[in-house]
Structures are given as C-alpha cells and as structure tokens.
Design an enzyme around this catalytic site. Sequence first.
Site, mmCIF file in Angstrom:
data_model
loop_
_atom_site.group_PDB
_atom_site.id
_atom_site.type_symbol
_atom_site.label_atom_id
_atom_site.label_comp_id
_atom_site.label_asym_id
_atom_site.label_seq_id
_atom_site.Cartn_x
_atom_site.Cartn_y
_atom_site.Cartn_z
ATOM 1 N N SER A 1 -70.805 80.879 -10.834
ATOM 2 C CA SER A 1 -72.146 81.638 -11.536
ATOM 3 C C SER A 1 -73.216 81.331 -11.532
ATOM 4 O O SER A 1 -74.033 81.043 -12.290
ATOM 5 C CB SER A 1 -71.538 81.262 -12.989
ATOM 6 O OG SER A 1 -71.793 79.740 -13.209
ATOM 7 N N CYS A 2 -73.654 80.921 -9.723
ATOM 8 C CA CYS A 2 -74.874 80.543 -9.080
ATOM 9 C C CYS A 2 -75.505 81.783 -10.109
ATOM 10 O O CYS A 2 -75.994 83.252 -9.577
ATOM 11 C CB CYS A 2 -74.850 80.045 -8.238
ATOM 12 S SG CYS A 2 -73.422 79.101 -8.118
#
Length: 209
Positions: free
Chosen positions: A108-109
């Site tokens: 989930s960068c």
Amino acid sequence: MSSDDHTKPPADPALRIKAIETLMVEKGKIEPGAISELVEIFQNKLGPRIGAKVVAKAWLDSGFKARLLADGTEALKEVGVSGLQGEDMVILENTTSIHNVIVCTLCSCYPWTVLGLPPTWYKSAPYRSRIVIEPRKVLAEFGTAISQDREVRVYDSNAEIRYMVLPMRPEGTDDWSEEQLVALVTRDSMIGTGLPLTPDQTVKVEATA
Ligand code: FE
C-alpha cells in the site's frame, strides 16, 4: 526481555492499537472518538490539502510545474514538503492524451507526505489487482470515464518511488486564485481515480469563501 521484542512486529498491530486506545480512553487520557477524528484529519483534510496546494501552484506557476515534473522530491522542498524516508517523489502529468493512475500492487505504498493516509480502497486487494488488469473499467466504477483517445497509464509505487498525479486544470478557471484552485483539487484526482472538480461543482465553496 529478548531482543526479539524490539525487532519483530507485533502479531496483530490493529489489535494492539485498539487495546492501547481503549486503555487511554479508560484512563481519561483521550476522548472517545479522538483517534477516529485524527485519522479523518490525516486522511481527508491535512494530507490531501498539501497535495492540492502543490497542484494549484503548478497550475499557476509554469516554472514550478517544470521543476516538479523534472524532480518531484526537490521541487516539493520549495513548498516545505520533506520528511520522506529516502523514497523519491515522481509527479505524473495528466494531459489531453494521457491519464495517469497510481497503485501499489505489492502492498500500500502511497505518497503520504502530500496526500496523508491512503483511503481504504487503495489498500484493498481488488483495487490493487484490477487497476492493472482493467484500468478503464475500474476508473469508470469510480465515476471517472476516460475517453478512448486517451492512453491510461498505471504506475506501481514501491519503497523507492512514490507517485502523485498532477491532474489537468479545469476549464473556466483562467482568472482563479491559488486558494480557489486548491478547492477544486480532490484527493482522488491526485491518485488518478478521480478528476478535479469543475467550477460549477464548487459554487458553494466560492459563496462561503
Ligand atoms: Fe506498497
């Protein structure tokens, strides 16, 4: 206490955080709901507003826009955005021929320094897999129909590079101030799943300003 206690992440971070929150409320250290409110601020107010300011500035200042597109990390320092943990910021410009959208397929960068906390759907498995396979369909589900003559490019974030979309400036905003333009820039328009608001969608904002 073994060294493992310091190096290993807790088995269930969410549960531990909930336990700490409950304890703090019980001890009277925080108000119930305070943490949800803080999350709301980071998710919807503070975070995306920084990105919105960056976008509005780029729309108004072609020099800043050029620097932003050439080296996002450096240009963002001009507006006081740093605190990156070594990752580079790359700004993707939407044009009449290209529409960009960002994802992190692996986890989930997210460009949190400019957009705050990611929305829940950004972290969801369906978004992460489907946006790569059928981007137009997913965008349409967000209410963002991209015409066939525009190429859709999906950028996969990672630990080294974080992306942010520079949406196109809405028409009919030629004489608008930076403050007025900021109000048009939605969080989703900087992820690429949405578009900025149009002037007629912000009549209320203008009237109260
Ligand atoms: Fe990630």
